[in-house]
Design a protein around this motif. Structure first.
Motif, short mmCIF file in Angstrom:
data_model
loop_
_atom_site.label_atom_id
_atom_site.label_comp_id
_atom_site.label_asym_id
_atom_site.label_seq_id
_atom_site.Cartn_x
_atom_site.Cartn_y
_atom_site.Cartn_z
N SER A 432 64.66 32.93 44.02
CA SER A 432 64.81 33.05 42.44
C SER A 432 66.31 33.71 42.16
O SER A 432 66.85 33.07 41.02
CB SER A 432 63.65 34.35 41.93
OG SER A 432 62.54 33.76 42.14
N THR A 437 67.81 31.23 37.07
CA THR A 437 67.28 30.89 35.79
C THR A 437 65.59 30.76 36.21
O THR A 437 65.57 30.86 37.28
CB THR A 437 67.72 29.73 35.12
OG1 THR A 437 67.04 29.65 33.75
CG2 THR A 437 67.43 28.39 35.73
N SER A 438 64.83 30.40 35.10
CA SER A 438 63.52 30.37 35.53
C SER A 438 63.05 28.91 36.01
O SER A 438 63.87 28.09 36.16
CB SER A 438 62.49 30.35 33.81
OG SER A 438 62.95 29.42 33.17
N GLU A 440 61.08 26.64 35.05
CA GLU A 440 61.00 25.73 33.97
C GLU A 440 62.48 24.91 33.55
O GLU A 440 62.45 23.85 33.40
CB GLU A 440 60.12 26.13 32.78
CG GLU A 440 58.62 26.45 33.26
CD GLU A 440 58.48 27.45 33.88
OE1 GLU A 440 59.36 28.26 33.89
OE2 GLU A 440 57.30 27.66 34.39
#
Length: 484
Positions: A432, A437-438, A440
């Protein structure tokens, strides 16, 4: 009286190969369960309308229950009989599988998964201890090879079978069929358990309940917060739990030493850790399984989120690893008989080199892991994995005095599942961080960067395992020379 359940040869159980076939069934049962639930988790999440964090808790609840009770499970088998405790474990595992298939409450389902982990904790140590008990030294390599092969079969087909069961949607059961699938296997095991000889440790007649509670609390306070880091971040309560886990562990060690001084029966005879080969063996378990579980977890994320593979394609990527694992599990006994436990460190080295070669593939912008060369690389990784893990239990437990067998088997599996939880938590944090970023919104380049860094760390852990196993191998050779 059942002649099969009571008859023993002068030294070892006469029907040991039949007994092995029976006790490998619960091993297959709990291994298949792990991988099938993993592949069905998105369907469970969508059907029950639960968050990603809740879904991960549903998956990790099983590991938490399993890791917290393994040593107690081994001790219970030593005292009350390994076949009896195995029967209880299989019964509760089967019941929780049935309940998991009919429940719709997410909270109850998490609870059921935790109890199912506790039931698995009653099963695992009895299997390892029984193999050590009923087989002579010359046959143990083959017996543990078959044990590893069953795990390889579960890994190879568990992901695919879980996906197929959800896809086939038998009787409109959807993901529930993954739970129900365990029920007939569990019932079959219960019917066949009379073929297993009963064995106990007559010197063990007491359970240290205070020590058991302290140890379970310590492990729970370590595993549960780490399983929540990915969803909630490093919050104050997580640091507090980890610190409290360390404090409780110190209290546990102090209590066990105090009981030994009073010549009472501690949960864990700490003199076991004076056996240097066992300590090095446990360290190798941590390193090997940290590398393996981290690789599996992050590879799955990379395939499904980075490369946009569906469930079927993801299963196909894991298939060559499972086949390689299965092959070396089957032949590991012959290889060990010829070359000795040196094959353990060669397997770890193979895992490390294949991981670094996969990094090279990514640097060369070869992202399709269903290519022929990638499949071959993953197959060779599976070969190394089988060599490194299949003989590991026999290598570590084979030199343990009989009086410590149940606890040693429990410690072996406890550290394996501790490695599972630590690997998932650690590699998730690393992945992560470098993703930036995320999941998605990350681009393919973000995923390539994060996955590459993760693979380098995973490869280093395999290399550390290689070095520990090299020291372990030298230690065993010195012991054998002294005995001669």
């Amino acid at each position: 009286m059942n002649p099969i359940s009571s008859e023993k040869s002068s030294t070892f159980y006469s029907y040991r190969w039949l007994a092995l076939a029976v006790i490998l069934l619960p091993t297959l049962l709990i291994s298949l369960n792990t991988y099938m639930i993993q592949i069905a988790l998105p369907s469970i999440q969508n059907d029950l309308h639960i968050s990603f964090s809740h879904a991960q808790l549903l998956f990790s609840g099983y590991s938490v229950g399993l890791a917290t009770a393994l040593i107690i499970g081994g001790k219970l088998g030593d005292i009350y009989g390994r076949k009896k405790i195995l029967w209880i474990g299989v019964l509760f595992f089967t019941l929780t599988a049935f309940l998991g298939g009919i429940l719709s409450s997410p909270l109850l389902l998490v609870g059921i998964r935790f109890v199912q982990g506790l039931a698995a904790a009653l099963i695992q140590p009895q299997v390892l201890s029984t193999i050590q008990e009923i087989f002579p030294p010359r046959e143990k390599n083959l017996a543990f090879g078959l044990y590893g092969a069953v795990i390889g079969v579960a890994f190879t087909f568990g992901l695919i079978l879980g996906g197929l069961l959800v896809q086939w949607n038998i009787f409109n059961g959807g993901w529930r069929t993954v739970f129900f699938f365990n029920v007939p296997i569990g019932m079959l095991v219960l019917l066949l358990l009379p073929f297993i000889p009963e064995s106990t440790d007559k010197k063990s007649n007491h359970i240290d309940w205070m020590g058991s509670i302290l140890l379970m609390v310590s492990i729970f306070l370590l595993i549960y917060p780490l399983s929540e880091v990915q969803q909630q971040g490093w919050q104050t309560w997580i640091f507090s739990c980890l610190l409290l886990s360390f404090v409780v562990l110190i209290l546990f060690i102090y209590l066990e030493r105090f009981k030994q001084k009073l010549q009472q029966s501690p949960l864990v005879d700490l003199s076991l850790f004076k056996h240097r080969p066992f300590v090095f063996g446990i360290c190798s378990v941590l390193a090997i399984y940290l590398s393996m579980f981290a690789f599996f977890f992050i590879l799955s994320y990379f395939l499904q989120y980075g490369l946009k593979y569906d469930t079927g394609e993801t299963s196909l990527v894991f298939l060559p690893i499972g086949i390689g694992f299965f092959v070396t599990s089957i032949i590991s006994s012959k290889i060990i008989n010829k070359y000795g436990f040196i094959v353990l460190k060669m397997g770890a080295l193979c895992m490390s080199m294949c991981t670094f070669l996969l990094v090279f593939f990514l640097w060369m912008e070869q992202y399709n892991l269903l290519r022929t060369d990638a499949i071959i690389l993953l197959f060779v990784y599976g070969l190394g994995l089988g060599l490194a893990t299949t003989p590991l239990a026999n290598a570590i437990l084979g030199n343990i005095p009989k009086i410590h067998m149940g606890v040693a088997a429990g410690l072996f599996t406890t550290f394996m599942y501790l490695a599972n939880s630590l690997a998932v938590a650690g590699i998730s944090i690393l992945f992560s961080y470098y993703l930036g970023t995320s999941l998605e919104s990350a681009s393919l380049l973000n995923y390539i960067h994060a996955f590459t860094i993760s693979l380098i760390v995973i490869g280093l852990f395999s290399m550390i395992a290689y070095m520990i196993l090299s020291l372990y191998h030298k230690m065993i050779l010195r012991i054998k020379i002294k005995q001669q």
